[in-house]
Design a protein around this motif. Structure first.
Motif, PDB file in Angstrom:
ATOM      1  N   THR A   1       9.474  95.074 -30.839  1.00  0.00           N
ATOM      2  CA  THR A   1       9.702  93.943 -29.933  1.00  0.00           C
ATOM      3  C   THR A   1       9.546  94.312 -28.464  1.00  0.00           C
ATOM      4  N   SER A   2       9.641  95.610 -28.130  1.00  0.00           N
ATOM      5  CA  SER A   2       9.492  95.974 -26.719  1.00  0.00           C
ATOM      6  C   SER A   2       8.082  96.508 -26.416  1.00  0.00           C
ATOM      7  N   SER A   3       7.166  96.346 -27.365  1.00  0.00           N
ATOM      8  CA  SER A   3       5.796  96.826 -27.126  1.00  0.00           C
ATOM      9  C   SER A   3       4.948  95.711 -26.517  1.00  0.00           C
ATOM     10  N   ILE A   4       3.716  96.048 -26.161  1.00  0.00           N
ATOM     11  CA  ILE A   4       2.814  95.060 -25.560  1.00  0.00           C
ATOM     12  C   ILE A   4       2.501  93.946 -26.551  1.00  0.00           C
ATOM     13  N   LEU A   5       2.369  94.339 -27.845  1.00  0.00           N
ATOM     14  CA  LEU A   5       2.030  93.356 -28.876  1.00  0.00           C
ATOM     15  C   LEU A   5       3.203  93.285 -29.853  1.00  0.00           C
ATOM     16  N   PRO A   6       4.255  92.528 -29.519  1.00  0.00           N
ATOM     17  CA  PRO A   6       5.490  92.566 -30.322  1.00  0.00           C
ATOM     18  C   PRO A   6       5.367  91.778 -31.619  1.00  0.00           C
ATOM     19  N   LEU A   7       4.574  92.299 -32.534  1.00  0.00           N
ATOM     20  CA  LEU A   7       4.342  91.570 -33.781  1.00  0.00           C
ATOM     21  C   LEU A   7       5.602  91.456 -34.634  1.00  0.00           C
ATOM     22  N   THR A   8       6.456  92.500 -34.580  1.00  0.00           N
ATOM     23  CA  THR A   8       7.646  92.459 -35.429  1.00  0.00           C
ATOM     24  C   THR A   8       8.685  91.476 -34.912  1.00  0.00           C
ATOM     25  N   GLY A   9       8.423  90.873 -33.765  1.00  0.00           N
ATOM     26  CA  GLY A   9       9.374  89.932 -33.180  1.00  0.00           C
ATOM     27  C   GLY A   9       9.460  88.625 -33.944  1.00  0.00           C
ATOM     28  N   SER A  10       8.423  88.251 -34.685  1.00  0.00           N
ATOM     29  CA  SER A  10       8.440  86.982 -35.417  1.00  0.00           C
ATOM     30  C   SER A  10       8.084  87.228 -36.870  1.00  0.00           C
ATOM     31  N   ALA A  11       8.499  86.277 -37.715  1.00  0.00           N
ATOM     32  CA  ALA A  11       8.212  86.418 -39.142  1.00  0.00           C
ATOM     33  C   ALA A  11       6.697  86.435 -39.384  1.00  0.00           C
ATOM     34  N   ARG A  12       5.982  85.509 -38.725  1.00  0.00           N
ATOM     35  CA  ARG A  12       4.529  85.429 -38.915  1.00  0.00           C
ATOM     36  C   ARG A  12       3.862  86.731 -38.468  1.00  0.00           C
TER      37      ARG A  12
ATOM     38  N   LEU B   1       1.391  91.977 -39.854  1.00  0.00           N
ATOM     39  CA  LEU B   1       1.462  93.434 -39.881  1.00  0.00           C
ATOM     40  C   LEU B   1       1.474  93.953 -41.323  1.00  0.00           C
ATOM     41  N   LEU B   2       2.269  93.257 -42.151  1.00  0.00           N
ATOM     42  CA  LEU B   2       2.363  93.641 -43.556  1.00  0.00           C
ATOM     43  C   LEU B   2       0.998  93.498 -44.243  1.00  0.00           C
TER      44      LEU B   2
ATOM     45  N   ARG C   1      10.489  91.994 -45.383  1.00  0.00           N
ATOM     46  CA  ARG C   1       9.912  90.708 -45.781  1.00  0.00           C
ATOM     47  C   ARG C   1      10.268  90.416 -47.238  1.00  0.00           C
ATOM     48  N   PRO C   2      10.417  89.132 -47.587  1.00  0.00           N
ATOM     49  CA  PRO C   2      10.878  88.754 -48.931  1.00  0.00           C
ATOM     50  C   PRO C   2       9.767  88.866 -49.973  1.00  0.00           C
ATOM     51  N   ALA C   3       9.343  90.090 -50.291  1.00  0.00           N
ATOM     52  CA  ALA C   3       8.243  90.262 -51.217  1.00  0.00           C
ATOM     53  C   ALA C   3       8.745  90.607 -52.612  1.00  0.00           C
ATOM     54  N   PHE C   4       7.819  90.616 -53.548  1.00  0.00           N
ATOM     55  CA  PHE C   4       8.160  90.786 -54.948  1.00  0.00           C
ATOM     56  C   PHE C   4       8.650  92.205 -55.247  1.00  0.00           C
ATOM     57  N   GLY C   5       8.069  93.198 -54.597  1.00  0.00           N
ATOM     58  CA  GLY C   5       8.441  94.591 -54.834  1.00  0.00           C
ATOM     59  C   GLY C   5       9.919  94.852 -54.571  1.00  0.00           C
TER      60      GLY C   5
END
Ligand SMILES: Nc1ncnc2c1ncn2[C@@H]1O[C@H](COP(=O)(O)OP(=O)(O)O)[C@@H](O)[C@H]1O
Ligand SMILES: [Mg+2]
Lengths: 349, 261
Positions: free
Chosen positions: B115-126, B131-132, B210-214
């Motif tokens: 969340t503190s990076s330039i591209l905070p992808l982990t900040g949102s579910a989408r 990323l996943l 993330r809510p995955a099957f594994g």
């Protein structure tokens, strides 16, 4: 100005100069063959015309317009490859329609043109087949139809018959020529087979080592080769070494027998070259030169009788027509071979 | 004598592979005391958490497959066509995910895209889903690339490309109408392998939360007795269905004989 104009084309791959200063003007509707041994640069010339290789130097003009910098898919040039290169996932009809579809022709137009093309190549009922269900000859005809369907300005064929067996090769080359004439399409046909080139071309360009040695009608190439390479590469030649007695008067001796050529020759040693059909059995009329020799073997081929013989220590081949009243000579016969000095090609060295 | 040994080998194989499977199936049927029943399966399939996580993983798998195809087919094609000398290098790169553990990849992702990076992808579910998906694509890359590259070997890529170009086709047409259809079987087998990998993947999904099957399978395994066995059988069936579909796709291809020449 020629319709397709190749001006001083050159191509190098790294250090290797594959095409060196190749120029050729081709008139609209002309059928040109590039003939030469393997590796002489024929394919490279063709690929530069098609746009798959960029010339290291030189210009390609079609109908007056410089296309040297155009990409292959902007040139509107049809190409037929040795390996057919049909799209394996498409049917025959879809293959032929491919170029039209790319151009955005509508369905009705495409279907009409595909039917026309399949009729032209004599396979009107095979539109639904896949390429793997066709013979080699059929595949190559489909490839021709595919190349012609979008009405290209120029048709290029790179050894299209090499992968086919002999019978199919002859009938298909005649069919290609017929279709080419019908459509009046400007065509370059690459081959290393001289018979192929001579039999169907308006003009033949004999290539060697990346240059055009000679360009001319088949009759001219065969009968008046401009260089020693052309003379030896095209057709069969009997080579007879000769000592020059009088260079200015053109008097030489061959295997001990005097021959008067009646025109100046280079001094020293020369080689007399004669086509098999220029040598006759027994003496002929005035002015003919005659050499003593021996018949070694006789091959009766039907309309033509091919004879192997020796003059001095040289083996020669001669062709005579079959004449029902005149049985061929038997091997071992000592005889004289004659020829018209005008038919002799004098090669230096 | 050799015949005897092949039978022995076969028997050992059957015991090694089939016995645990049979054991698991048998165990999964024993939820009801004293008789065999499908209770455990009913329980699992009826669990809304199962449905959610399974649906999530299926969607992720499909997106991963689409991304993988878009990435791998043009790349493998381009390498074969224009950079044949780089093929060993590219092949090596695509094999890297096999030697780099998923946990390393995912920690790298988290460090790079927190969340503190330039591209905070982990900040949102989408963003995390994205990323996943990239992570899954990386895991599947070795299989996908190999499959597609092998598929490309069966056609004369260079000549077919030139034939299409001389007919006026551009890159999109060539890739879409020519290359992709001709490697479809290979792409499908890569796709089904990707599907199997994504459905069973645990590490990345768990660490990215993330809510995955594994992770669901793992959670169930830790808390129940018979249901995990039933779930294992279901997961196994899905994998085998994927394998079956690969076979089926190969058969259905109408022009495969042409491809094999
Ligand atoms: N892409 C290339 N890179 C390097 N050398 C090439 C390439 N294409 C052709 N050559 C070389 O150029 C020469 C002529 O080739 P080519 O035009 O195919 O001859 P031809 O068609 O007359 O047999 C050959 O020696 C061949 O090895
Ligand atoms: Mg060639």
């Amino acid at each position: 100005m020629p319709f397709l104009d190749l001006v001083s084309l050159q191509k190098s791959f790294g250090q290797l100069r594959v095409v060196k200063d190749f120029s050729l003007g081709i008139e609209k509707g002309e059928f040109i063959s590039l003939l030469g041994p393997s590796g002489c640069g024929k394919t490279t010339v063709l690929r530069m015309v098609a746009g798959f290789e960029t010339p290291s130097a030189g210009t390609i003009r079609i109908d007056g317009r410089d296309v040297t910098g155009l990409r292959p898919n902007q040139r509107n040039i049809g190409m037929v490859f040795q390996a057919y290169a049909l799209f394996p996932n498409l049917t025959v009809a879809e293959n032929v329609a491919f170029g039209l579809k790319v151009k955005g022709a509508d369905r009705a137009e495409r279907e009409a043109r595909v039917a026309e093309m399949l009729r032209l190549i004599g396979l009107p009922d095979l539109g639904g087949r896949y390429p793997f269900q066709l013979s080699g000859g059929q595949q190559q005809r489909v490839a021709l139809a595919r190349a012609l369907a979008p009405k290209p300005r120029v048709l290029l064929l790179d050894e299209p018959l090499s992968a086919l067996d002999a019978k199919v090769r002859v009938s298909l080359r005649n069919q290609i020529r017929e279709i080419q004439r019908d459509l009046g399409i400007t065509t370059i046909f690459v081959t290393h087979d001289q018979e192929e080139a001579l039999s169907i071309s308006d003009r033949v360009v004999v290539m060697n080592g990346g240059i055009a040695e000679q360009a001319g009608a088949p009759f001219e190439i065969y009968n008046r080769p401009a260089t020693r390479f052309v003379a030896e590469f095209v057709g069969t030649l009997n080579l007879l070494p000769a000592e020059v007695e009088d260079a200015a008067a053109g008097r030489v001796t061959v295997a001990g027998a005097p021959v008067a050529l009646g025109r100046p020759v280079p001094p020293g040693r020369v080689t007399l070259a004669l086509r098999p059909e220029a040598i006759h059995l027994g003496p002929v009329g005035d002015g003919a030169a005659a050499l003593p020799g021996r018949i070694d073997d006789v091959h009766f081929l039907g309309s033509v009788i091919r004879i192997q013989a020796s003059v001095g220590d040289r083996r020669i081949l001669l062709d005579t027509f079959n004449r029902p009243g005149l049985p061929p000579p038997s091997p071992g016969t000592e005889t004289r071979f004659s020829f018209n000095p005008a038919d002799v090609l004098v090669l230096e060295g | 004598m050799t015949r005897v040994w092949s039978w022995v080998a076969l028997a050992v194989g059957v015991v090694y592979f089939a016995l645990p499977l049979i054991g698991t199936v048998e165990f999964s049927l024993r939820k009801r005391r004293g008789e065999y029943s499908l209770d455990a399966y009913r329980e699992v399939l009826g669990d809304p958490r199962f449905q959610e996580t399974f649906a999530y993983s299926v969607v992720m798998a499909l997106v991963t497959i689409a991304f993988g195809i878009l990435l791998v087919v043009p790349t493998a094609y381009w390498v074969r066509l224009k950079l044949p000398r780089l093929r060993p290098v590219v092949e090596f790169i695509t094999l890297l995910p096999l030697v780099i553990p998923a946990i390393v990849i995912v920690f790298g992702y988290i460090r790079l895209f927190n969340t503190s990076s330039i591209l905070p992808l982990t900040g949102s579910a989408r963003g995390t889903d994205l990323l996943l998906m990239f992570g899954y694509a990386t895991l599947a890359l070795p299989y996908m690339y190999r499959a597609v590259d092998t598929g490309l070997r069966t056609i004369d890529v260079a000549t077919l490309t030139e034939a299409a170009q001389s007919l006026g086709a551009g890159w999109v047409t060539i890739l879409g109408r020519l290359i992709l259809p001709n490697v479809l079987v290979a792409v499908l087998s890569g796709a089904f392998l990707t599907f199997a990998i994504v459905i069973g993947e645990f590490t990345m999904a768990a660490l990215l939360n993330r809510p995955a099957f594994g992770p669901y399978m793992q959670l169930l395994g830790a808390n129940k007795a018979y249901e995990p066995a039933a779930l294992a059988v279901i997961a196994f069936a899905i994998t085998w269905a994927c394998m079956g579909l690969i076979q089926l796709a190969t058969r259905l291809q109408r022009h495969t004989r042409a491809q094999r020449r």
